[in-house]
Design an enzyme around this catalytic site. Structure first.
Site, mmCIF file in Angstrom:
data_model
loop_
_atom_site.group_PDB
_atom_site.id
_atom_site.type_symbol
_atom_site.label_atom_id
_atom_site.label_comp_id
_atom_site.label_asym_id
_atom_site.label_seq_id
_atom_site.Cartn_x
_atom_site.Cartn_y
_atom_site.Cartn_z
ATOM 1 N N ASP A 1 46.247 55.027 33.628
ATOM 2 C CA ASP A 1 44.820 55.005 33.977
ATOM 3 C C ASP A 1 43.953 55.247 32.746
ATOM 4 O O ASP A 1 43.894 56.359 32.221
ATOM 5 C CB ASP A 1 44.521 56.089 35.020
ATOM 6 C CG ASP A 1 44.990 55.684 36.403
ATOM 7 O OD1 ASP A 1 44.710 54.546 36.813
ATOM 8 O OD2 ASP A 1 45.635 56.514 37.080
ATOM 9 N N MET B 1 41.530 49.554 45.350
ATOM 10 C CA MET B 1 41.200 50.983 45.236
ATOM 11 C C MET B 1 41.023 51.583 46.632
ATOM 12 O O MET B 1 40.223 51.105 47.433
ATOM 13 C CB MET B 1 39.925 51.188 44.412
ATOM 14 C CG MET B 1 40.026 50.789 42.941
ATOM 15 S SD MET B 1 41.467 51.421 42.064
ATOM 16 C CE MET B 1 41.233 53.196 42.206
ATOM 17 N N ASP C 1 45.643 52.027 45.377
ATOM 18 C CA ASP C 1 45.603 53.033 44.315
ATOM 19 C C ASP C 1 44.630 54.125 44.738
ATOM 20 O O ASP C 1 43.424 53.875 44.831
ATOM 21 C CB ASP C 1 45.155 52.388 43.001
ATOM 22 C CG ASP C 1 45.239 53.364 41.829
ATOM 23 O OD1 ASP C 1 45.904 54.408 41.966
ATOM 24 O OD2 ASP C 1 44.637 53.064 40.776
ATOM 25 N N HIS D 1 52.141 53.502 35.797
ATOM 26 C CA HIS D 1 50.718 53.202 35.998
ATOM 27 C C HIS D 1 49.902 54.060 35.029
ATOM 28 O O HIS D 1 49.982 55.287 35.047
ATOM 29 C CB HIS D 1 50.340 53.505 37.447
ATOM 30 C CG HIS D 1 48.937 53.145 37.833
ATOM 31 N ND1 HIS D 1 48.612 51.964 38.477
ATOM 32 C CD2 HIS D 1 47.770 53.810 37.698
ATOM 33 C CE1 HIS D 1 47.304 51.928 38.708
ATOM 34 N NE2 HIS D 1 46.766 53.049 38.243
ATOM 35 N N SER E 1 51.369 57.177 38.520
ATOM 36 C CA SER E 1 50.285 57.233 37.529
ATOM 37 C C SER E 1 50.371 58.538 36.765
ATOM 38 O O SER E 1 50.377 59.621 37.362
ATOM 39 C CB SER E 1 48.938 57.141 38.243
ATOM 40 O OG SER E 1 47.933 57.696 37.407
ATOM 41 N N HIS F 1 45.600 50.213 33.966
ATOM 42 C CA HIS F 1 44.462 50.077 34.874
ATOM 43 C C HIS F 1 43.217 50.458 34.085
ATOM 44 O O HIS F 1 42.993 51.637 33.799
ATOM 45 C CB HIS F 1 44.703 50.996 36.086
ATOM 46 C CG HIS F 1 43.569 51.051 37.047
ATOM 47 N ND1 HIS F 1 43.475 52.021 38.024
ATOM 48 C CD2 HIS F 1 42.476 50.256 37.201
ATOM 49 C CE1 HIS F 1 42.364 51.827 38.720
ATOM 50 N NE2 HIS F 1 41.742 50.776 38.244
ATOM 51 N N MET G 1 39.667 51.190 33.620
ATOM 52 C CA MET G 1 38.402 51.583 34.250
ATOM 53 C C MET G 1 37.373 51.782 33.147
ATOM 54 O O MET G 1 36.958 52.892 32.825
ATOM 55 C CB MET G 1 38.610 52.856 35.070
ATOM 56 C CG MET G 1 39.406 52.593 36.344
ATOM 57 S SD MET G 1 40.114 54.096 37.042
ATOM 58 C CE MET G 1 41.624 54.207 36.084
ATOM 59 N N MET H 1 40.252 55.477 31.247
ATOM 60 C CA MET H 1 38.870 55.716 31.712
ATOM 61 C C MET H 1 37.973 56.018 30.522
ATOM 62 O O MET H 1 38.355 56.800 29.646
ATOM 63 C CB MET H 1 38.846 56.919 32.648
ATOM 64 C CG MET H 1 39.761 56.782 33.838
ATOM 65 S SD MET H 1 39.659 58.278 34.821
ATOM 66 C CE MET H 1 40.767 57.834 36.161
HETATM 67 C C1 DX5 Z 1 41.926 56.790 40.187
HETATM 68 C C2 DX5 Z 1 43.122 56.226 39.472
HETATM 69 C C3 DX5 Z 1 44.365 56.416 40.270
HETATM 70 C C4 DX5 Z 1 44.706 57.854 40.414
HETATM 71 C C5 DX5 Z 1 45.534 58.066 41.628
HETATM 72 O O1 DX5 Z 1 40.776 56.438 39.519
HETATM 73 O O2 DX5 Z 1 42.978 54.859 39.230
HETATM 74 O O3 DX5 Z 1 45.442 55.685 39.719
HETATM 75 O O4 DX5 Z 1 45.387 58.346 39.286
HETATM 76 O O5 DX5 Z 1 45.657 59.429 41.868
HETATM 77 P P1 DX5 Z 1 46.145 59.982 43.278
HETATM 78 O O6 DX5 Z 1 47.415 59.282 43.619
HETATM 79 O O7 DX5 Z 1 46.319 61.457 43.052
HETATM 80 O O8 DX5 Z 1 45.046 59.683 44.252
HETATM 81 ZN ZN ZN Z 2 44.823 53.697 38.712
#
Ligand code: DX5
Ligand code: ZN
Length: 208
Positions: A34, A134, A168, A32, A8, A63, A65, A36
């Site tokens: 992310d 998660m 994740d 990956h 990610s 992903h 969010m 948000m």
């Molecule tokens: C969290 C994200 C993850 C995150 C993982 O909300 O969806 O993908 O980047 O980070 P690590 O591997 O550092 O926990």
């Molecule tokens: Zn993620």
């Protein structure tokens, strides 16, 4: 099962994103991404206007969010998304939303927060390409792995799901092995990879 590693970019240096992606590409299977929105999770990352500049040969998992994730499906596909992963908790009509992902030209996936059960996706397993379990509360990288999510992964396999599935959050070499033991085949990881002195070795270690 063959393990796929999916770093990610949330823990990458956004000031030099293309170099950062190039540094992990040789040992990665999927990128990956992310996304948000500051509403579904208490953090804002980036969106399609940033991702359209990222050059990679890797397939890209987005992903999402965000609330109302469908608003940006077309933009994400244009920016390079191959798979769009929505949160079950953000979609009242989950089947309809997964249909919209397919219509947008991407493969559909779902993510489930720690408090959401495996049963919540039972009715849509036939449509899914990926289930992201998660193993932290979504929002930030660098949090600790929630080991009590491991039975949920096993439960999803026991429900007969044969597609991509994995954790994740908080994934390192040790936790990746535990998840693989519960049937996970995709390892998403941010800080463990990007904070490692030898990123390629870190990626290899996730394969078990
Ligand atoms: C969290 C994200 C993850 C995150 C993982 O909300 O969806 O993908 O980047 O980070 P690590 O591997 O550092 O926990
Ligand atoms: Zn993620």
């Amino acid at each position: 099962m063959n393990i796929k590693v999916s770093p990610s970019i949330l823990s990458a240096d956004f000031g030099k994103l293309n170099e950062e992606v190039a540094s992990i590409e040789p040992e990665s299977d999927i990128l990956h991404v992310d996304i948000m929105d500051g509403e579904f999770v208490p953090n804002i990352s980036f969106g399609a206007p940033v991702m359209k500049w990222v050059k990679t040969q890797l397939p890209q998992d987005y992903h999402l969010m965000t609330v109302k994730p469908w608003r940006y499906f077309d933009d994400f596909v244009k920016a390079g998304a191959d798979r769009l992963i929505v949160h079950v908790e953000a979609c009242d009509d989950l089947r309809g939303v997964l249909g919209q992902i397919i219509d947008a030209g991407a493969k559909p996936g779902v993510a489930i927060k720690p408090a959401t059960s495996a049963e919540s996706i039972k009715g849509v397993l036939d449509l899914l390409d990926y289930v992201l379990v998660m193993t932290v509360e979504p929002g930030f990288s660098g949090q600790s792995f929630m080991a009590n999510m491991v039975p949920k992964m096993q439960q999803i396999r026991d429900m007969g799901f044969a597609g991509d599935m994995g954790p994740d959050g908080g994934i390192d070499d040790v936790n990746a092995k535990i998840c693989a033991g519960a049937g996970a085949n995709v390892m998403a990881a941010a800080s463990y990879v990007f904070n490692a002195e030898d990123r390629l070795a870190a990626l290899r270690s996730l394969r078990g």
